[in-house]
Design an enzyme around this catalytic site. Structure first.
Site, mmCIF file in Angstrom:
data_model
loop_
_atom_site.group_PDB
_atom_site.id
_atom_site.type_symbol
_atom_site.label_atom_id
_atom_site.label_comp_id
_atom_site.label_asym_id
_atom_site.label_seq_id
_atom_site.Cartn_x
_atom_site.Cartn_y
_atom_site.Cartn_z
ATOM 1 C CE LYS A 173 -1.637 3.061 1.860
ATOM 2 N NZ LYS A 173 -1.371 4.447 1.361
ATOM 3 C CB SER A 226 4.471 10.775 10.168
ATOM 4 O OG SER A 226 3.156 10.272 10.134
ATOM 5 C CB CYS A 281 13.366 9.347 7.517
ATOM 6 S SG CYS A 281 14.322 8.067 6.722
HETATM 7 P P1 NAD Z 1 2.583 9.375 6.609
HETATM 8 O O1 NAD Z 1 2.731 8.819 7.967
HETATM 9 O O2 NAD Z 1 1.640 10.515 6.407
HETATM 10 O O3 NAD Z 1 2.100 8.237 5.575
HETATM 11 C C1 NAD Z 1 2.751 6.995 5.507
HETATM 12 C C2 NAD Z 1 1.751 5.945 5.036
HETATM 13 O O4 NAD Z 1 0.691 5.825 6.005
HETATM 14 C C3 NAD Z 1 1.096 6.280 3.711
HETATM 15 O O5 NAD Z 1 0.988 5.104 2.949
HETATM 16 C C4 NAD Z 1 -0.283 6.822 4.114
HETATM 17 O O6 NAD Z 1 -1.273 6.556 3.149
HETATM 18 C C5 NAD Z 1 -0.573 6.081 5.403
HETATM 19 N N1 NAD Z 1 -1.343 6.886 6.361
HETATM 20 C C6 NAD Z 1 -1.313 8.234 6.505
HETATM 21 N N2 NAD Z 1 -2.120 8.605 7.518
HETATM 22 C C7 NAD Z 1 -2.672 7.486 8.022
HETATM 23 C C8 NAD Z 1 -3.583 7.226 9.091
HETATM 24 N N3 NAD Z 1 -4.085 8.213 9.837
HETATM 25 N N4 NAD Z 1 -3.922 5.953 9.334
HETATM 26 C C9 NAD Z 1 -3.422 4.936 8.589
HETATM 27 N N5 NAD Z 1 -2.547 5.137 7.570
HETATM 28 C C10 NAD Z 1 -2.174 6.390 7.290
HETATM 29 O O7 NAD Z 1 4.050 9.756 6.111
HETATM 30 P P2 NAD Z 1 4.472 10.533 4.794
HETATM 31 O O8 NAD Z 1 4.097 11.962 4.927
HETATM 32 O O9 NAD Z 1 4.033 9.784 3.593
HETATM 33 O O10 NAD Z 1 6.067 10.370 4.889
HETATM 34 C C11 NAD Z 1 6.882 11.248 5.630
HETATM 35 C C12 NAD Z 1 7.145 10.716 7.012
HETATM 36 O O11 NAD Z 1 7.757 9.430 6.933
HETATM 37 C C13 NAD Z 1 8.137 11.564 7.787
HETATM 38 O O12 NAD Z 1 7.699 11.655 9.112
HETATM 39 C C14 NAD Z 1 9.438 10.784 7.695
HETATM 40 O O13 NAD Z 1 10.363 11.027 8.739
HETATM 41 C C15 NAD Z 1 8.932 9.390 7.736
HETATM 42 N N6 NAD Z 1 9.902 8.456 7.188
HETATM 43 C C16 NAD Z 1 10.583 7.665 8.061
HETATM 44 C C17 NAD Z 1 11.541 6.800 7.594
HETATM 45 C C18 NAD Z 1 12.304 5.922 8.534
HETATM 46 O O14 NAD Z 1 13.017 5.063 8.046
HETATM 47 N N7 NAD Z 1 12.198 6.072 9.821
HETATM 48 C C19 NAD Z 1 11.790 6.714 6.212
HETATM 49 C C20 NAD Z 1 11.042 7.506 5.349
HETATM 50 C C21 NAD Z 1 10.094 8.385 5.851
#
Ligand code: NAD
Length: 495
Positions: A173, A226, A281
């Site tokens: 997903k 996130s 990240c």
């Molecule tokens: P996000 O958390 O908004 O979304 C990530 C995934 O979760 C997406 O597929 C999205 O559709 C889904 N999602 C979003 N909100 C949701 C909810 N309320 N309930 C269930 N699923 C939900 O993250 P983003 O904005 O796509 O990516 C950026 C974030 O990811 C930043 O915080 C970054 O630091 C983090 N990140 C972390 C790493 C790591 O390795 N730790 C790597 C890459 C990105």
């Protein structure tokens, strides 16, 4: 305008929920298409396809699975430019950055090509009289992989190669904001010989994710995104009996000691803070300048920021592209006022950088004299804003990093081997760089932060990935004394 469909059972599947999300080219601000968003019923149908495919895939010999992975590797090498172009068109990062992302994903495919070796179990003969013990690792079943927008190719490739090589089927997903690279990957795996249904891409938002988290046939969940969502994924998934690894956000520090090579440190700060517009990240978001290095370091960074070329990712001259959406760009920009209001010094204000057109651009910003009580320090901004915190001593720098809720990556710049050695032992962060700005571990190691940057006990890819996607089984066998056997051995029985 095109509509991106799901990819289930080896072919595109139009959505039936009636819900879609827009896809933009962030460099132009234009809506270029839309993506179907799955309903819970569509998730259920895709999982059923994956369950059936997984039963057959787990019996496919390891040598054959490795061959598929080798073919995937060749296809990703061959189609690397195509993947990079899709990433840049939907995410906005520069083409060279996108190509780098494909390359890092490729490493994880290459690691999984060694699956016959990686899945070897253990054996202990004669643990008791006539008793042997051996262990084997078996696939979990159907795995859900939920990925963020910022690495639309690399993060899926942190998960897919190991999960598939271990004999699982996958429901991927991807982020609904830039799902194109995931669809291309699914096509590549299929063409490389992966049976239909082993890798399925279902698009969606929280509706789709929340169904995956409670679905009885999903055995494990790999998540990157996130921190608030990672926590939700971990708590809901584990409450429903699933194995979960959920990687969250970050606030990465880079400590510069007074003896550091100033040019090396300034180059590193600029590339790690503003590369991919800070939407990494492992971006450096805080430089901790120790002792008297602060003034010359801020000046060295400023000189470099002034020369940074901001523009469309397709333009080879661009060094930094746009942000993912207009809303995110505005949110990031709002931190510049928050920082100034709280007493930080604005050395460079990215809002003064303009790029023609309606793209979601924001120039690089540099804030000095930031303190740990400010929002610009506490929040993950996830954009091209670099904060400089001044610390009098190394110990003060170390203490503030260890007090931060995030613990993803950190870097130390120094020529002092003793200080470096102390730092790598004492810092409470998952991934550490010494004179390397926030290193993403190579595929033979595993990726994961500490504290609020990771929920669960398993890091991503590498050996930990293989463990995460398999269950251990231990077999204890008692063999009858050959003297009592009635089978004709064809040679005299031992006394
Ligand atoms: P996000 O958390 O908004 O979304 C990530 C995934 O979760 C997406 O597929 C999205 O559709 C889904 N999602 C979003 N909100 C949701 C909810 N309320 N309930 C269930 N699923 C939900 O993250 P983003 O904005 O796509 O990516 C950026 C974030 O990811 C930043 O915080 C970054 O630091 C983090 N990140 C972390 C790493 C790591 O390795 N730790 C790597 C890459 C990105």
């Amino acid at each position: 305008m095109s509509t991106l469909q799901h990819f289930v059972g080896g072919r595109p599947l139009p959505g039936t929920s009636g819900r879609t999300a827009p896809i933009y080219n962030p460099a132009t601000g234009h809506r270029t298409g839309e993506v179907d968003l799955a309903s819970p019923e569509e998730i259920d149908a895709a999982v059923a396809v994956a369950v059936a495919a997984q039963r057959a895939w787990q019996d496919v010999p390891l040598a054959r699975r490795a061959q598929v992975l080798f073919s995937v590797r060749e296809a990703v090498v061959r189609r690397g430019d195509e993947l990079a172009a899709v990433i840049t068109a939907q995410h906005g990062k520069t083409l060279s950055d996108a190509a780098g992302e494909v390359q890092r994903g490729l490493e994880c495919i290459e690691f999984a090509c060694g699956i016959p070796d990686l899945l070897k179990g253990e054996f202990a003969p004669q643990v008791a009289s006539g008793v042997d013990v051996h262990s084997l690792r078996q696939p979990m079943g159907v795995v859900a992989c939920i990925t963020p927008f910022n690495f639309p190719c690399m993060v899926p490739l942190w998960m897919l190669p190991n999960a598939i090589a271990c004999g699982n089927a996958v429901i991927l997903k991807p982020s609904e904001r830039d799902p194109g690279a995931s669809l291309l990957l699914a096509e590549i795996f299929l063409e490389a010989g992966l049976p239909p249904g082993v890798l399925n891409v279902v698009h969606g938002d929280q509706v789709a994710v929340n169904r995956l988290l409670v679905h009885p046939d999903i055995a494990a969940v790999s998540f990157v995104g996130s921190t608030p969502v990672a926590k939700h994924i971990y708590e809901t998934g584990t409450a429903h009996g699933k194995r979960v690894q959920a990687l969250g956000g970050a606030k990465n520090h880079m400590v510069v000691l007074p003896d550091a090579d100033l040019n090396l440190a300034a180059d590193a700060a600029v590339s790690a803070a503003y590369g991919s517009a800070g939407e990494r990240c492992m971006a450096v978001s805080v430089v901790v300048a120790v002792g008297d290095v602060g003034d010359p370091l801020v000046e060295a960074i400023r000189l470099r920021v002034d020369k940074l070329v901001v523009g469309p990712g397709e333009d080879p001259a661009s060094e930094m592209g746009p942000l993912i959406t207009a809303e995110h760009r505005d949110r990031v920009a709002s931190y510049l006022d928050k920082g100034a209001d709280a007493g930080a010094i604005t050395v460079v204000d990215g809002r003064t950088t303009t790029v023609a057109g309606d793209g979601f651009f924001l120039g690089a910003s540099l804030l000095d004299r930031v303190t740990t009580d400010m929002d610009v320090y506490r929040d993950e901004i996830f954009g091209p804003v670099l904060c400089v915190v001044r610390a009098d001593t190394y110990n003060e720098a170390l203490a503030l990093i260890n007090a931060n809720p995030y613990g993803n990556g950190v870097a130390l710049f120094t020529r002092d081997g003793g200080a470096a050695r102390h730092f790598e032992q004492a810092v409470e962060v998952g991934m550490v760089g010494i004179n390397v700005p926030i290193p993403v571990p190579v595929a033979a190691f595993s990726f994961g932060g500490w504290r609020d940057s990771l929920f669960g006990d398993s890091h991503m890819y590498g050996a930990e990935g293989v463990r995460f996607y398999t269950r251990n089984k231990v077999i204890t066998t008692r063999w009858p004394d050959p003297a009592t056997s009635r089978v004709d051995l064809g040679f005299p029985r031992p006394d």
